[in-house]
Write an enzyme that holds these catalytic residues in place. Structure first.
Site, PDB file in Angstrom:
ATOM      1  N   GLU A 329      -1.642  -5.649   9.607  1.00 50.11           N
ATOM      2  CA  GLU A 329      -1.145  -6.729   8.765  1.00 50.11           C
ATOM      3  C   GLU A 329      -0.775  -7.949   9.610  1.00 50.11           C
ATOM      4  O   GLU A 329      -0.057  -7.827  10.604  1.00 50.11           O
ATOM      5  CB  GLU A 329       0.105  -6.286   7.995  1.00 50.11           C
ATOM      6  CG  GLU A 329      -0.126  -5.188   6.976  1.00 50.11           C
ATOM      7  CD  GLU A 329       1.125  -4.831   6.190  1.00 50.11           C
ATOM      8  OE1 GLU A 329       0.985  -4.154   5.165  1.00 50.11           O
ATOM      9  OE2 GLU A 329       2.242  -5.226   6.604  1.00 50.11           O
ATOM     10  N   CYS A 330      -1.241  -9.114   9.211  1.00 49.21           N
ATOM     11  CA  CYS A 330      -0.826 -10.414   9.751  1.00 49.21           C
ATOM     12  C   CYS A 330      -0.897 -10.461  11.280  1.00 49.21           C
ATOM     13  O   CYS A 330      -1.971 -10.660  11.837  1.00 49.21           O
ATOM     14  CB  CYS A 330       0.572 -10.766   9.242  1.00 49.21           C
ATOM     15  SG  CYS A 330       0.953 -12.534   9.349  1.00 49.21           S
TER      16      CYS A 330
END
Length: 452
Positions: A329-330
Site C-alpha cells: 500500500e502507498c
C-alpha cells in the site's frame, strides 16, 4: 464503559495536543486508557500508543460502512479499559461532503454513544468563543456538547474572559484550558504530524503536556462526564473467521513503513496466521514467509538507506519471482517500483514494477474513494467494490497497466475518477489504504493466492 470523545471546531485547533495531554494525565493517575482515532489517520494513533502503551484503534465509518461492526469493535477494545478516549478528526461535523453524519466525528460520537468534549482555540478570541460553542451545541439535536476545553490561552485573565462568556451565554461547562507553550507543540510536514519514530525526547514533551493538563483541566469533572454515555446495545454481524493456522505473514515494520490498522493485524492473527515483522531498512532479507505485506509510511524520508540495502531488494524480488503473494500500500508501492526521485536525486528501489515514484510539492490524491478491480487481482475479484483512501504527494509514473478504476463521490455525485493499482504475477501494489473489516472475505481471497 467510561468514554469521552475529544472534538474541535476545525483542524489546527490543537485537538491532538489536548487529547495526548489528557491521555497522559489519565494514565499518570493509574488509569488504563484505551485510545481511538476517528478516520483513517495512522500517525495520531502511533502517538496515542506511545503515551498509553495500548494500541490505538481507528473508527472510520467510510472504510467500515457498517454501524454495528463499528460499535462492536469499539466495545471490544474498550471493555477492559478504565476509560476510552476517542480523538476526533477535522471539525466535529466535517466529513465526506456536507452531510453532517457522513464519515464525521459527530457520527462516531452518536454511533458509540460517547459524550463530546469540544476543544476551542483561544488564540485572539474572548466572548466570540461563546458563539462557537453555542452554535456547535445547537447544530445537531441528537448531539450534546458535554464540556469545553480552551487551547492556546495567553493567561489566567484571558481564560477567565473566555470561560465567563461561554458559561454566561451557553449551558456548556468549561473544564479548563491548555496554556500556550512552545515546548508541547507537535512538528508537522507534508502528510501531517512527524511520526513518533522520527522524534527524540518525546517522553519529556509528554510529561510537560500531561502536567499542564493535570494543572489546568478539571480531570475529576471530565471523568464524571465519561460515565454519562449511554450503554451500547451491540448486535455485531456474525464473523466467519477463516483458518490459516500455520501460515506465516511477513510485514514491513520500521521507521519507513509503519502504516497499519491495528484491527487488520489483529484479524490476521485471529485466523491462526503468524505475523513476522521485518525491517527493509535494517535487515538483509525477508523472513521465511508465505505472504508479504508492505504497508505505507515514509520511504521518501529514508530513500537513501532503502536504496543501499540491495540484499533486501534481491530478497523481495526473489520472493516475487517465486510467486509468493506480496501486497503493498502507498509507500509500499513506491518501494516496489524501480526508483524514487526527489530534489533532483534518484534512488534505486526494489524493481518489481517498472515505474518511478516522483515526490511533488502538493497533495496528488486526498480522501476516500471506491476502487473496482477491472480484472481478478490479489486485492479482490473483478467488479468488487473496495472502500479505501489515498493520501500522498508522490506520483507513480509507469507503463505498467492499471488494474483498478477508482471513484471519488461527494453527496451522491461523482467528483473524480482515475485508474491505479498494479499487478505482476502474485504481487499487487497501489496507493490505496484499506480496512479489512469492510469485508473480511478479502483476507480469504488474498491468502488464497498462496494456493492458487
Amino acid at each position: 464503559m467510561n468514554k469521552i470523545l475529544i472534538a474541535a471546531a476545525s483542524s489546527g485547533t490543537g485537538k491532538t495536543t489536548v487529547t495526548l495531554g489528557i491521555m497522559h494525565a489519565l494514565k499518570k493517575r493509574g488509569l488504563r486508557v484505551q485510545p481511538f482515532k476517528v478516520g483513517p489517520d495512522y500517525i495520531d494513533t502511533n502517538y496515542h500508543q506511545a503515551i498509553t502503551g495500548v494500541a490505538s484503534i481507528n473508527l472510520d465509518s467510510f472504510l467500515i460502512d457498517d454501524d454495528a461492526m463499528l460499535a462492536a469493535l469499539f466495545e471490544k477494545h474498550g471493555q477492559s479499559a478504565d476509560i476510552s478516549v476517542i480523538e476526533g478528526v477535522m471539525g466535529l461535523f466535517d466529513g465526506l461532503g456536507i452531510d453532517r453524519d457522513n464519515s464525521s466525528t459527530s457520527f462516531i460520537a452518536k454511533c458509540t454513544k460517547t459524550p463530546v468534549i469540544l476543544v476551542v482555540d483561544g488564540k485572539a478570541i474572548s466572548t466570540s468563543a461563546a458563539a462557537i460553542v453555542d452554535g456547535f451545541n445547537r447544530f445537531d439535536p441528537e448531539l450534546t456538547i458535554a464540556g469545553v476545553i480552551i487551547n492556546r490561552v495567553a493567561s489566567e485573565n484571558h481564560f477567565s474572559l473566555i470561560k465567563g462568556a461561554i458559561e454566561r451565554y451557553t449551558d456548556v461547562p468549561v473544564l479548563g484550558y491548555l496554556p500556550k507553550n512552545a515546548a508541547v507543540a507537535l512538528p508537522e510536514r507534508h502528510l501531517g504530524l512527524v511520526p513518533k519514530e522520527e522524534m527524540t525526547e518525546l517522553e519529556t514533551k509528554w510529561e510537560v503536556l500531561g502536567d499542564l493538563i493535570a494543572e489546568h483541566v478539571d480531570l475529576d469533572r471530565l471523568l464524571a462526564i465519561s460515565k454519562t454515555g449511554a450503554k451500547l446495545t451491540v448486535h455485531p454481524p456474525e464473523i466467519q473467521v477463516p483458518d490459516f493456522s500455520g501460515m506465516r505473514v511477513a510485514y514491513a515494520l520500521d521507521a519507513a513503513f509503519h502504516f497499519y490498522y491495528q484491527d487488520n493485524l489483529d484479524f490476521i492473527r485471529s485466523t491462526g496466521a503468524t505475523l513476522i515483522p521485518f525491517s527493509p531498512l535494517e535487515e538483509r532479507e525477508v523472513p521465511d514467509a508465505d505472504f508479504i505485506y508492505i504497508g505505507g509510511g515514509f520511504p521518501e524520508v529514508f530513500a537513501e538507506r532503502l536504496a543501499k540495502n540491495k540484499s533486501m531488494h534481491e530478497s523481495i524480488l526473489a520472493a516475487h519471482e517465486q510467486g509468493k503473494p506480496i501486497y503493498a500500500e502507498c509507500g509500499g508501492l513506491m518501494y516496489l517500483g524501480s526508483s524514487l526521485e526527489m530534489e533532483a536525486e534518484s534512488y534505486e528501489m526494489v524493481g518489481v514494477f517498472d515505474g518511478v515514484s516522483k515526490m511533488t510539492t502538493r497533495l496528488r490524491k486526498f480522501g476516500y474513494c471506491i476502487a473496482e478491480p477491472l480484472e481478478d487481482t490479489l486485492l479482490g475479484k473483478k467488479g468488487t467494490a473496495i472502500r479505501g483512501h489515498e493520501f500522498h504527494h508522490s506520483v507513480f509514473e509507469t507503463t505498467e497497466p492499471t488494474r483498478m478504476k477508482l471513484t471519488k463521490k461527494r453527496d451522491g455525485e461523482t467528483v473524480k475518477e482515475w485508474h491505479g493499482g498494479y499487478q505482476k504475477g502474485n504481487t499487487f501494489a497501489s496507493y490505496l489504504h484499506i480496512h479489512f473489516y469492510q469485508n473480511l472475505a478479502m483476507i480469504t481471497h488474498m491468502f488464497g493466492a498462496i494456493e492458487r
